[in-house]
Design a protein around this motif. Sequence first.
Motif, PDB file in Angstrom:
ATOM      1  N   LYS A  98       2.777  -1.658  -0.129  1.00  0.00           N
ATOM      2  CA  LYS A  98       1.805  -2.677  -0.508  1.00  0.00           C
ATOM      3  C   LYS A  98       2.325  -4.065  -0.167  1.00  0.00           C
ATOM      4  CE  LYS A  98      -0.961  -4.256  -4.432  1.00  0.00           C
ATOM      5  NZ  LYS A  98      -1.350  -4.000  -5.845  1.00  0.00           N
ATOM      6  N   ASP A 364      -7.959  -3.316  -5.647  1.00  0.00           N
ATOM      7  CA  ASP A 364      -7.771  -4.019  -4.368  1.00  0.00           C
ATOM      8  C   ASP A 364      -8.720  -5.197  -4.219  1.00  0.00           C
ATOM      9  OD1 ASP A 364      -5.786  -2.266  -3.674  1.00  0.00           O
ATOM     10  OD2 ASP A 364      -7.086  -0.952  -2.481  1.00  0.00           O
ATOM     11  N   ARG A 368      -7.549  -9.072  -3.874  1.00  0.00           N
ATOM     12  CA  ARG A 368      -7.876  -9.788  -2.621  1.00  0.00           C
ATOM     13  C   ARG A 368      -8.591 -11.101  -2.916  1.00  0.00           C
ATOM     14  NH1 ARG A 368     -12.394  -9.759   0.689  1.00  0.00           N
ATOM     15  NH2 ARG A 368     -13.336  -8.007  -0.427  1.00  0.00           N
TER      16      ARG A 368
END
Length: 633
Positions: A98, A364, A368
């Motif tokens: 990641k 995610d 983001r």
Amino acid sequence: MAEAKETLFPEFPPVSAQQWTDKITADLKGVPFGKKMIWKTGEGFDINPFYCAEDVEGLATTTSLPGEFPYVRGTKICNSWLVRQDLDVTDCKAANGKARKLIAESGVTSLGFHLKGDDVNAANVALLLDGICPEKTELNFKTCNRKAVDLINILFVLFKTKDADLAECKGSIAYNPYKRSLIDGIVSGDEWVNEAVAVVRAGDALPGYRVLAVDACLLNDAGSYITQELGYALSWGNDLIAKLSEAGLPVETVAKKIKFNFGISSNYFMEIAKFRAARWLWAEIVKASQSACDCPPDDCDKDGFCTCACRMKAHARTSAWNLTAFDAYVNLLRTQTETMSAALAGVDSITVLPYDKIFKTPDDFSERIARNQQLLLKEECHFDKVADPSAGSYYIETLTQSLADAAWKLFLDVEDKGGFAVAANSGEVQQAVNKSNKARREMVATRRLSLLGTNQYPNFTETAGNKIETPDGGCDCRNEEGAVTRLDFSRGASDFEALRLTTERSGRRPKVFMLTIGNLAMRLARSQFSSNFFACAGYEIIDNLGFETVKDGIEAARAKKADLIVLCSSDDEYAAFAPEAFELTRDKEIFVVAGAPACMDDLKAAGINNFINVKSNVLETLQMFNQKMNIGS
């Protein structure tokens, strides 16, 4: 070229502050200026409705430049900052994958790793940092204090193995000797001093790493006022310098190893001023603590003291205190303004908490968006192009001075009592911050402080119980019962969320019927107010356009099986409408009057006791209605 002091618009005569005050006072038509126009903050000083050139005359904050002592305008001549994302490491290989993706694809220039103490070993760290260049990405680590030296030594060996230039490797190890007293209420003796000395000496091998942490963000998350966060942070840092210098370390060495981790509240302009004041006061503290400077001439702009040691290294993280579980997308607006404050103020790095951080493991998408909030400010707003753009603002310059004065007063008070360690181990710091938290949550309860979607304009139909996860975290060395007060990390929305979740989990959603009658403007306004009021508890709202008679309204409410009937009309009409409605609802539905009419005492004498208005304590009132309807009992 225009002259530097060219007067613009000379046809307009100068106006003094007194003239402005006189004009405002005249326009207020008898309302006291101080009562109507002065903002009574909780920071230890008041804020005026306007500022002018007279307010900044002689202020020390207006004379320095970016990169110059005392660093009010920043520790560097540019306004670049690092975009940081923090990772809780449970699987080193997964975290490495990641992290590498974040660096390569997401614009991240700083990483924060939270490692459990038992996971700190050479193999795990090597796996975690595989393929990551320590010279190009700032690496920050948070682990148990007992593992800090081991971690530093592991990093040193690893970086040497990679043939990295150690002078170019930047990062931090968050050794925090006071976290147990603040978070767990466990008193710490002076045994940590020798451990901290070992940490600093081990840290010499990594010159670009800050290994001592002043985690003022803990105070921010616990609801402190900005003055408290700043004043206690300065005392915390000074305590590290004092105790470690007494143990034989040079002041300059200790100062260069301290990293300040601040929170960012939603008080936009005051947060800008906070970081400016923080750099200024810290520079003065370090300067006053020094005896001599032995830095190489090229490394330090000497003036009888080590100026490079006076430069505060400040990381900023958006606050958890004002995040909400309900209407969570509003968190994006809150964290965006917070990030703007820190960016404009010239911090070194920023972490934006994902909007869903406080009720679930961020996914995610939320991570983001959090990263992009910073990238937006860099790539589209160009906040990184101008250093300290707020300089010269009458308001912010005055705020900087006011915050500095108030924080310095608190700093001196803590020092007079023996320093930060004494204050933390006695519980004084925690009690003071918890008191502020309680006061601020009281402001939320009475809507003097708005949390959109929680205590104002809630989403009427939203449910949150199915999205809230119980966090599974905590250090593996917390196994003692606290002896002193610990910080209360209740958020501003915590009480309202508990109230609404109680309604949601009860399996029963009370119906609130708006009996709108009479004056059109007033009944609509009060209906809207009442709808938002009761929706904060998760009740079902039944609004109406209006009724010809009170009886028609009551019959319509019963047809809808209403639990509460709220009379919405004008003050003049309540004298007639309210007693009639009350008689029709007696012992059947809960009857409420929206407003505070002049006839309130007469209505109370008639047995009407439920009133809601702008002065109501929304939280306590809704808790009372829950009790009346046996919700959650």
